[in-house]
Motif scaffolding. Structure first.
Motif, mmCIF file in Angstrom:
data_model
loop_
_atom_site.group_PDB
_atom_site.id
_atom_site.type_symbol
_atom_site.label_atom_id
_atom_site.label_comp_id
_atom_site.label_asym_id
_atom_site.label_seq_id
_atom_site.Cartn_x
_atom_site.Cartn_y
_atom_site.Cartn_z
ATOM 1 N N CYS A 85 -4.291 -6.687 7.783
ATOM 2 C CA CYS A 85 -5.245 -6.784 6.679
ATOM 3 C C CYS A 85 -4.863 -7.928 5.740
ATOM 4 N N ASP A 86 -3.571 -8.076 5.469
ATOM 5 C CA ASP A 86 -3.110 -9.180 4.617
ATOM 6 C C ASP A 86 -3.450 -10.532 5.248
ATOM 7 N N LEU A 87 -3.205 -10.670 6.543
ATOM 8 C CA LEU A 87 -3.498 -11.937 7.230
ATOM 9 C C LEU A 87 -4.988 -12.259 7.240
ATOM 10 N N GLN A 88 -5.814 -11.227 7.315
ATOM 11 C CA GLN A 88 -7.265 -11.428 7.337
ATOM 12 C C GLN A 88 -7.865 -11.446 5.934
ATOM 13 N N LEU A 89 -7.001 -11.284 4.929
ATOM 14 C CA LEU A 89 -7.427 -11.245 3.521
ATOM 15 C C LEU A 89 -8.499 -10.179 3.298
ATOM 16 N N THR A 90 -8.265 -9.010 3.897
ATOM 17 C CA THR A 90 -9.190 -7.882 3.733
ATOM 18 C C THR A 90 -8.427 -6.689 3.178
ATOM 19 N N ASP A 91 -9.163 -5.797 2.558
ATOM 20 C CA ASP A 91 -8.568 -4.561 2.060
ATOM 21 C C ASP A 91 -8.278 -3.633 3.232
ATOM 22 N N ILE A 92 -7.296 -2.789 3.046
ATOM 23 C CA ILE A 92 -7.021 -1.755 4.041
ATOM 24 C C ILE A 92 -8.215 -0.812 4.032
ATOM 25 N N PRO A 93 -8.764 -0.474 5.195
ATOM 26 C CA PRO A 93 -9.911 0.437 5.236
ATOM 27 C C PRO A 93 -9.594 1.742 4.497
ATOM 28 N N SER A 94 -10.579 2.270 3.800
ATOM 29 C CA SER A 94 -10.353 3.444 2.947
ATOM 30 C C SER A 94 -9.792 4.637 3.718
ATOM 31 N N GLN A 95 -10.207 4.832 4.965
ATOM 32 C CA GLN A 95 -9.714 5.968 5.738
ATOM 33 C C GLN A 95 -8.249 5.800 6.155
ATOM 34 N N LEU A 96 -7.693 4.582 5.987
ATOM 35 C CA LEU A 96 -6.299 4.322 6.345
ATOM 36 C C LEU A 96 -5.378 4.187 5.136
ATOM 37 N N GLN A 97 -5.958 4.089 3.933
ATOM 38 C CA GLN A 97 -5.155 3.810 2.749
ATOM 39 C C GLN A 97 -4.059 4.850 2.533
ATOM 40 N N THR A 98 -4.388 6.128 2.636
ATOM 41 C CA THR A 98 -3.391 7.184 2.428
ATOM 42 C C THR A 98 -2.307 7.109 3.495
ATOM 43 N N PHE A 99 -2.708 6.896 4.749
ATOM 44 C CA PHE A 99 -1.753 6.777 5.849
ATOM 45 C C PHE A 99 -0.785 5.614 5.598
ATOM 46 N N VAL A 100 -1.321 4.459 5.237
ATOM 47 C CA VAL A 100 -0.489 3.275 5.012
ATOM 48 C C VAL A 100 0.423 3.498 3.803
ATOM 49 N N ASP A 101 -0.118 4.044 2.719
ATOM 50 C CA ASP A 101 0.710 4.298 1.536
ATOM 51 C C ASP A 101 1.840 5.281 1.846
ATOM 52 N N ARG A 102 1.558 6.286 2.654
ATOM 53 C CA ARG A 102 2.547 7.316 2.981
ATOM 54 C C ARG A 102 3.650 6.780 3.894
ATOM 55 N N HIS A 103 3.289 5.909 4.836
ATOM 56 C CA HIS A 103 4.240 5.527 5.877
ATOM 57 C C HIS A 103 4.778 4.099 5.796
ATOM 58 N N ASP A 104 4.189 3.261 4.980
ATOM 59 C CA ASP A 104 4.593 1.855 4.969
ATOM 60 C C ASP A 104 6.047 1.673 4.573
ATOM 61 N N GLY A 105 6.538 2.471 3.652
ATOM 62 C CA GLY A 105 7.940 2.367 3.283
ATOM 63 C C GLY A 105 8.236 1.279 2.279
ATOM 64 N N ARG A 106 7.239 0.479 1.950
ATOM 65 C CA ARG A 106 7.458 -0.572 0.953
ATOM 66 C C ARG A 106 7.488 0.047 -0.423
ATOM 67 N N ASP A 107 8.354 -0.435 -1.249
ATOM 68 C CA ASP A 107 8.363 -0.026 -2.647
ATOM 69 C C ASP A 107 7.456 -0.995 -3.383
ATOM 70 N N LEU A 108 6.293 -0.517 -3.788
ATOM 71 C CA LEU A 108 5.306 -1.396 -4.405
ATOM 72 C C LEU A 108 5.425 -1.488 -5.914
ATOM 73 N N LYS A 109 6.499 -0.940 -6.489
ATOM 74 C CA LYS A 109 6.700 -1.035 -7.934
ATOM 75 C C LYS A 109 7.018 -2.492 -8.289
ATOM 76 N N GLN A 110 6.456 -2.927 -9.376
ATOM 77 C CA GLN A 110 6.729 -4.293 -9.826
ATOM 78 C C GLN A 110 7.986 -4.272 -10.690
ATOM 79 N N LEU A 111 8.887 -5.166 -10.396
ATOM 80 C CA LEU A 111 10.103 -5.265 -11.181
ATOM 81 C C LEU A 111 9.831 -6.090 -12.434
ATOM 82 N N SER A 112 10.404 -5.635 -13.541
ATOM 83 C CA SER A 112 10.233 -6.403 -14.775
ATOM 84 C C SER A 112 11.380 -7.393 -14.898
#
Length: 116
Positions: A85-112
């Motif tokens: 999705c990042d390479l295609q500059l598209t949003d993650i499809p809504s039906q996959l958002q929860t799955f990706v958020d749960r399993h991606d493992g990335r810490d998406l918190k912004q560091l100050s």
């Protein structure tokens, strides 16, 4: 001669890795989705996820009976979905958002940043 209680094996005959998706159907429950044997490879499963074939995926497992292993690959699949999705500059499809958020493992918190 065949035995009367013989049933055909569902195990793939050749050395291939099979990917299966567990889907959540809400009130009616969760199930491993049925798939054609030819449609259980990694690329097909990722494409099916991105095209909306699964309503609310919760887990992806891979197994290879010839090599005698099985593994939960949900994190790998979630990262692949996000990367495509990042390479295609598209949003993650809504039906996959929860799955990706749960399993991606990335810490998406912004560091100050501290002021100097």
């Amino acid at each position: 001669m065949r035995r009367s209680n013989w049933t055909p094996s569902i195990v793939p005959n050749d050395d291939q890795t099979v990917y299966l998706v567990a889907d959540d159907f809400g009130r009616i429950g969760r199930a491993w989705r049925e798939a054609d044997l030819e449609a259980t490879d990694l690329e097909t499963v990722v494409q099916d996820l991105l095209s909306g074939e699964y309503s609310n995926p919760i887990r992806v497992v891979a197994f290879n009976t010839a090599e005698r292993w099985s593994q939960d690959v949900s994190e790998d699949i979630a990262r692949e979905v996000r990367q495509r999705c990042d390479l295609q500059l598209t949003d993650i499809p809504s039906q996959l958002q929860t799955f990706v958020d749960r399993h991606d493992g990335r810490d998406l918190k912004q560091l100050s940043l501290r002021s100097v």
